[in-house]
Write an enzyme that holds these catalytic residues in place. Sequence first.
Site, PDB file in Angstrom:
ATOM      1  N   ARG A  29       0.831  -1.209   0.000  1.00 58.52           N
ATOM      2  CA  ARG A  29       0.000   0.000   0.000  1.00 58.52           C
ATOM      3  C   ARG A  29       0.865   1.259   0.000  1.00 58.52           C
ATOM      4  O   ARG A  29       0.968   1.967  -0.999  1.00 58.52           O
ATOM      5  CB  ARG A  29      -0.945  -0.015   1.208  1.00 58.52           C
ATOM      6  CG  ARG A  29      -2.093   1.015   1.128  1.00 58.52           C
ATOM      7  CD  ARG A  29      -1.727   2.388   1.642  1.00 58.52           C
ATOM      8  NE  ARG A  29      -1.300   2.385   3.032  1.00 58.52           N
ATOM      9  CZ  ARG A  29      -0.810   3.452   3.653  1.00 58.52           C
ATOM     10  NH1 ARG A  29      -0.676   4.597   2.992  1.00 58.52           N
ATOM     11  NH2 ARG A  29      -0.424   3.385   4.908  1.00 58.52           N
ATOM     12  N   ASP A  30       1.528   1.543   1.089  1.00 58.50           N
ATOM     13  CA  ASP A  30       2.328   2.764   1.208  1.00 58.50           C
ATOM     14  C   ASP A  30       3.527   2.722   0.267  1.00 58.50           C
ATOM     15  O   ASP A  30       3.963   3.749  -0.255  1.00 58.50           O
ATOM     16  CB  ASP A  30       2.775   2.922   2.662  1.00 58.50           C
ATOM     17  CG  ASP A  30       3.311   4.303   2.977  1.00 58.50           C
ATOM     18  OD1 ASP A  30       3.144   5.219   2.147  1.00 58.50           O
ATOM     19  OD2 ASP A  30       3.896   4.478   4.057  1.00 58.50           O
ATOM     20  N   HIS A 221       6.316   4.612  12.769  1.00 55.58           N
ATOM     21  CA  HIS A 221       6.397   4.548  11.306  1.00 55.58           C
ATOM     22  C   HIS A 221       7.433   5.570  10.857  1.00 55.58           C
ATOM     23  O   HIS A 221       7.168   6.766  10.837  1.00 55.58           O
ATOM     24  CB  HIS A 221       5.013   4.887  10.723  1.00 55.58           C
ATOM     25  CG  HIS A 221       4.924   4.812   9.234  1.00 55.58           C
ATOM     26  ND1 HIS A 221       4.095   3.925   8.582  1.00 55.58           N
ATOM     27  CD2 HIS A 221       5.535   5.525   8.251  1.00 55.58           C
ATOM     28  CE1 HIS A 221       4.199   4.100   7.276  1.00 55.58           C
ATOM     29  NE2 HIS A 221       5.071   5.067   7.048  1.00 55.58           N
ATOM     30  N   HIS A 223      10.462   7.160   8.219  1.00 55.79           N
ATOM     31  CA  HIS A 223      11.024   7.310   6.889  1.00 55.79           C
ATOM     32  C   HIS A 223      12.518   7.602   7.038  1.00 55.79           C
ATOM     33  O   HIS A 223      12.949   8.179   8.038  1.00 55.79           O
ATOM     34  CB  HIS A 223      10.332   8.447   6.130  1.00 55.79           C
ATOM     35  CG  HIS A 223       8.964   8.092   5.643  1.00 55.79           C
ATOM     36  ND1 HIS A 223       8.498   8.460   4.404  1.00 55.79           N
ATOM     37  CD2 HIS A 223       7.963   7.388   6.220  1.00 55.79           C
ATOM     38  CE1 HIS A 223       7.263   8.011   4.245  1.00 55.79           C
ATOM     39  NE2 HIS A 223       6.918   7.361   5.330  1.00 55.79           N
ATOM     40  N   CYS A 254       5.081   9.438   0.854  1.00 50.88           N
ATOM     41  CA  CYS A 254       3.730   9.979   0.811  1.00 50.88           C
ATOM     42  C   CYS A 254       3.545  10.872  -0.412  1.00 50.88           C
ATOM     43  O   CYS A 254       4.309  11.833  -0.591  1.00 50.88           O
ATOM     44  CB  CYS A 254       3.434  10.777   2.079  1.00 50.88           C
ATOM     45  SG  CYS A 254       1.799  11.502   2.085  1.00 50.88           S
ATOM     46  N   ASN A 263      10.167   4.721   2.946  1.00 54.76           N
ATOM     47  CA  ASN A 263       9.933   4.169   4.275  1.00 54.76           C
ATOM     48  C   ASN A 263      11.161   3.398   4.757  1.00 54.76           C
ATOM     49  O   ASN A 263      12.024   3.006   3.973  1.00 54.76           O
ATOM     50  CB  ASN A 263       8.759   3.185   4.206  1.00 54.76           C
ATOM     51  CG  ASN A 263       7.447   3.852   3.919  1.00 54.76           C
ATOM     52  OD1 ASN A 263       6.888   4.521   4.774  1.00 54.76           O
ATOM     53  ND2 ASN A 263       6.938   3.666   2.709  1.00 54.76           N
TER      54      ASN A 263
END
Length: 311
Positions: A29-30, A221, A223, A254, A263
Amino acid sequence: MAGATGRQPAPVRIPGLPERVTIYEVGPRDGLQNEKAIVPVDVKEEFVRRLVAAGLPVVEATSFVHPKWVPQLADAEELMTRLGPDGVALPVLVPNERGLDRALALGLRHVAIFGSATETFARRNLNRSLDEQFAMFEPVVTRALAAGVDVRAYVSMCFGDPWEGEVPIEQVVRVGKRLLDLGAGQLSLGDTIGVGTAGRVKALVAAFADADVPAERLALHFHDTYGQALANTLAGLEAGITTYDASAGGLGGCPYAESATGNLATEDLVWMLDGLGIEHGVDLASLAASSVWMAERLGRESPSAVVRALA
């Protein structure tokens, strides 16, 4: 994977760190949402299945966002239908009630919502003010829980915002608490543009503890924009956090945030956890092979340092 056999760090435990952590894989997804060239649904399906087979306990498969905003994920229904019974246990992002309707129609059991810790990003990403976002999320969470579906909440821009700069810790706690109070079971704190450092991680976790939110309700989460993701993870481990979001091969960023590069790579996280003697259940060689496979289909080398080293 060729060359990976026997190549692993020697584990040395650091007293006080968790014995086991949960890796929340966000690559499908991300990791893929910002790819300009559309990735075929059969490739996405195989990627998800490979990640599950590698032992990742949680794999976020897609997002039921409007195709206009994220064309890459326009095939969400088809992907989850292809995954069939295997997909029911995989979480999906739902931005609003319409997204929840689509997830419920497929019988999915785990959803996530995506909030903002800052006013500017809330308006740019959600078309809502910082406070208005909660009115959008409340019926989503209420209806999901009533249907027996558990809800995770993401909060973006917890460490810094490209338009507003440093984000006050108390503001992040206020937003996060409101999402938990709506009924979210877990709160993922996102360093969306990668500006966080270890001291800030510990301060943020401590501020949540002071607000009666224990470490077990939180996930982190990170990055790796400025190369701090693993240092921040170690700080999180020292603070008692046991769930970490990561993206296979370091894919993603994003699409609505300037300076949001990849990420934390799942392989880099696994290598560090192995070196610390912390259990996670993931087969590193299988995972790295999956990331090489996906990188080949995207036409570029994986940004993960561990994937490149093992390859």
